[in-house]
Design a protein around this motif. Structure first.
Motif, PDB file in Angstrom:
ATOM      1  N   ALA A  49       0.848  -1.194   0.000  1.00 26.31           N
ATOM      2  CA  ALA A  49       0.000   0.000   0.000  1.00 26.31           C
ATOM      3  C   ALA A  49       0.879   1.237   0.000  1.00 26.31           C
ATOM      4  O   ALA A  49       2.019   1.189   0.456  1.00 26.31           O
ATOM      5  N   LYS A  59      -3.055   3.875  -2.617  1.00 29.74           N
ATOM      6  CA  LYS A  59      -2.950   2.842  -3.639  1.00 29.74           C
ATOM      7  C   LYS A  59      -2.715   1.518  -2.933  1.00 29.74           C
ATOM      8  O   LYS A  59      -1.981   1.468  -1.943  1.00 29.74           O
ATOM      9  N   TYR A  60      -3.344   0.456  -3.451  1.00 29.95           N
ATOM     10  CA  TYR A  60      -3.240  -0.848  -2.808  1.00 29.95           C
ATOM     11  C   TYR A  60      -2.963  -1.936  -3.825  1.00 29.95           C
ATOM     12  O   TYR A  60      -3.434  -1.884  -4.967  1.00 29.95           O
ATOM     13  N   ASP A  62      -3.793  -5.547  -5.225  1.00 34.35           N
ATOM     14  CA  ASP A  62      -5.095  -6.207  -5.321  1.00 34.35           C
ATOM     15  C   ASP A  62      -5.301  -7.244  -4.210  1.00 34.35           C
ATOM     16  O   ASP A  62      -6.434  -7.472  -3.773  1.00 34.35           O
ATOM     17  N   LYS A  65      -6.555  -5.179  -1.143  1.00 34.95           N
ATOM     18  CA  LYS A  65      -7.590  -4.165  -1.332  1.00 34.95           C
ATOM     19  C   LYS A  65      -8.876  -4.608  -0.646  1.00 34.95           C
ATOM     20  O   LYS A  65      -9.317  -5.745  -0.790  1.00 34.95           O
TER      21      LYS A  65
END
Length: 124
Positions: A49, A59-60, A62, A65
């Motif tokens: 992240a 932002k992560y 997948d 997330k």
């Protein structure tokens, strides 16, 4: 020279939560974009992240997330990684990193500063 120190690692049962902290010193934290990465033995360090200093955008990867949340407290010069619904595959050494770019980025080569890491173990 920015120095980073992670804390909060430990052993937790799968399905539970854990929060990691990373405190920065030696730099102007509000102008640092921060990232969390993790690494297991024999594998490359991977992005988890990131959070940008300029916009606060996050932002992560997948895989995390919807389960992990990155946040920052500029007054405390600290970035957090709130990890929920942990899985055994989340077990790793977790590292925080910093750069002065405006965006949250996943490319580890663009991070200038790294902490020594904190170990997270998840058991079933």
């Amino acid at each position: 020279q920015v120095q980073l120190a992670e804390s909060g690692g430990g052993a937790v049962q799968s399905g539970n939560s854990l929060t990691l902290s990373c405190r920065a010193s030696g730099g102007y934290f509000p102008r640092l974009s921060m990232g969390w990465f993790r690494q297991t033995q024999g594998k490359e360090r991977e992005f988890v992240a990131g959070i940008a200093w300029h916009s606060g955008d996050t932002k992560y990867d997948d895989d995390v997330k919807g389960r992990f949340i990155i946040s920052r407290d500029n007054a405390e010069s600290t970035v957090y990684l709130h990890m929920n619904s942990l899985k055994t595959e989340d077990a790793a050494m977790y590292f925080c990193a910093a750069n002065s770019l405006k965006a949250a980025i996943s490319d580890r080569a663009r991070y200038n500063y790294w902490g020594p890491g904190t170990q997270v173990t998840v058991f079933s």
